[in-house]
Every structure is written in C-alpha cells, then in structure tokens.
Design an enzyme around this catalytic site. Structure first.
Site, PDB file in Angstrom:
ATOM      1  N   ASP A  21       4.774 -22.929  14.805  1.00 11.81           N
ATOM      2  CA  ASP A  21       3.644 -22.962  15.731  1.00 11.81           C
ATOM      3  C   ASP A  21       2.697 -21.817  15.386  1.00 11.81           C
ATOM      4  OD1 ASP A  21       2.658 -24.219  18.467  1.00 11.81           O
ATOM      5  OD2 ASP A  21       2.329 -22.059  18.586  1.00 11.81           O
ATOM      6  N   GLU A  23      -0.971 -19.646  16.630  1.00  8.67           N
ATOM      7  CA  GLU A  23      -2.076 -19.386  17.538  1.00  8.67           C
ATOM      8  C   GLU A  23      -3.293 -19.116  16.658  1.00  8.67           C
ATOM      9  OE1 GLU A  23      -1.768 -19.996  20.589  1.00  8.67           O
ATOM     10  OE2 GLU A  23       0.418 -20.001  20.720  1.00  8.67           O
ATOM     11  N   HIS A 159       2.177 -20.586  24.956  1.00  5.69           N
ATOM     12  CA  HIS A 159       0.984 -20.171  24.209  1.00  5.69           C
ATOM     13  C   HIS A 159       1.171 -18.865  23.445  1.00  5.69           C
ATOM     14  CE1 HIS A 159      -1.272 -23.521  25.705  1.00  5.69           C
ATOM     15  NE2 HIS A 159      -1.112 -23.152  26.948  1.00  5.69           N
ATOM     16  N   ASP A 164       6.624 -21.014  21.346  1.00  4.32           N
ATOM     17  CA  ASP A 164       6.310 -22.434  21.201  1.00  4.32           C
ATOM     18  C   ASP A 164       7.088 -23.065  20.046  1.00  4.32           C
ATOM     19  OD1 ASP A 164       4.653 -22.290  23.360  1.00  4.32           O
ATOM     20  OD2 ASP A 164       2.775 -22.454  22.244  1.00  4.32           O
TER      21      ASP A 164
END
Length: 254
Positions: A21, A23, A159, A164
């Site tokens: 994952d 960001e 988040h 995640d």
C-alpha cells in the site's frame, strides 16, 4: 508488529505474495508522488518481513492529503527520496506477486518510480477489490475499510501505508480461505500491465527560476530540484505563481 509469525494460509497454493500500500500526494501517477510505502511479505503462508518508509515526495503535500493521512511536509522533510529507497524496497519484494486493494493504483506509482530510476518492475498481482466485487453482496460498499468490516477484520490505523498493507493481507487471507476452493481461478496472480516512459528531467533554467521564485517569496517547500521532471517543474511553477503572483522582472538581479 506482534504478528511476525502469523499463520496466514493453510492448504492454499498462493501462499507467497507481498501486500503493498502507498500513500501519495494525489491520485495521478503522472503528476503526483509517493510519500509513504508499506508492505508485508508472505512466504509459505508465513509473514517473513514488513517494510515501512516515509518518502520525501520533493513537492508540497496539500492540506487535504495531510488531513486524510496525517503525513505533513515537516514529517517528510528529512525523509529519503524515492530514488534512495526504491532499490531496498524492490529487494524486499523479491519477485513475489503483489496483493493490494485496487492494486493497479499502487503498481502504476511504483512502476513509474522504477522506470524513472532505470529499474525494471514487471509483476503479477491479485486485486482484493476485484475479489470483493466477486464475493460481496452488490449493495455493500467495497473500499478497504468497508470490506474489512464486512469480513469482521479488525483494522489498525487507516490511511497509513503499512497498516493498510496489513489490512490487505488479512483481507486476502480471509477471501482465500472462504472462496479459493469455489473459484480458484480468481486467486491466480495475473500480469499487471502499465506502460510508462521515463520522465525528462527539469532543465537547468526551470530549476534556476524555481529557486529564485522560492527565495524571492521566502517560501519554505520540501522541493528536491535535482529530482524534478520537466512537467513537474512546470506544474510547480504554475502553482506557485497562482498562489503568490508573478515576480516583477525589474526586481530580479541577474
């Protein structure tokens, strides 16, 4: 984490994967940058590694993104660039398939970063979002939070990349245990296809103009000029002009 020896899968062929994952500063891999990487490596059904790294995106993080992720300019100011951590991350992943919720989103960002660093990143993957669409009721929401709630998977911190990634690994495990015997073809990693060309680096004039603009307006930005592409430099200049206005030419001393 306490789950280093967590037994993920029993009697399933796809016991080797990396749940990933990211960001990012936005949704478009052509314009936006990675600001955090999280991954969980699973081999033989056992967790064999965890990777978490903040990344300096080399550009400002919007208030909207900071509010959603909790990641601020100050947090990434001293973090390494993607070029400094990508090799380490690729080594962590080995040649394993990638698992992720809407996995192509993360793959596009990673492949673009890899190509810009002269690296190859051709992978197969499994999308837990696609699996949720196949096995959850049509009326149910299927984002990561909703899917975890539906399958009664306890989440950590939403988040943030590593949390995640753990959630995606847990979700995939639950889906595999419940449905792999019923629909085994859906649990076979498929090639992830994304064609991308290496970005052209920003020109010396672009970098010089940006440095002067930032100095003139006394702006504090986490910008790494040596890593800007031409298109990124152009967009950043447009954003700064829109926010601060143009410099009067007579104010500049060459």
């Amino acid at each position: 984490m306490s789950e280093k020896n967590w037994k993920l899968l029993d009697g399933l062929s796809n016991e080797d994967f990396v749940a990933v994952d990211l960001e990012t500063t936005g949704l478009d891999p052509k314009k936006d940058r990675i600001m955090e990487i999280g991954a969980v490596r699973v081999e033989g059904g056992q967790v064999t590694g965890e990777y978490q790294q903040l990344v300096n995106p080399g550009c400002p993080i919007s208030g909207l993104v900071s509010g959603l992720t909790g990641i601020t300019d100050e947090m990434v100011r001293m973090a390494p660039s993607i070029g400094e951590v990508l090799g380490e991350f690729l080594s962590f992943c080995k040649t394993l398939p990638i698992v992720g919720h809407q996995v192509m989103f993360d793959y596009r960002f990673l492949k673009r970063a890899a190509v810009n660093q002269g690296e190859s990143f051709e992978r197969s993957g499994i999308d837990t979002l696609a699996l949720c669409r196949a096995f959850m009721p049509a009326e149910e929401k299927k984002n990561l939070a909703a899917a975890c709630a539906f399958f009664e998977i306890e989440r950590d911190q939403a988040h943030r990349a590593c949390s995640d990634a753990w959630d995606a690994a847990r979700l995939y495990t639950q889906l595999a245990r419940s449905f792999a015997k019923e629909r085994p073809e859906l649990f076979v990693p498929k090639p992830l296809i994304y064609k991308v060309k290496r970005d052209q680096p920003a020109s010396e004039k672009q970098k010089e103009d940006l440095r002067y603009f930032i100095k003139y307006h006394k702006i504090s930005l986490p910008v790494r000029f040596e890593e800007l592409s031409r298109s990124e430099a152009s967009r950043l200049q447009d954003q700064l002009i829109l926010q601060y206005g143009r410099i009067r030419q007579k104010s500049r001393k060459d």
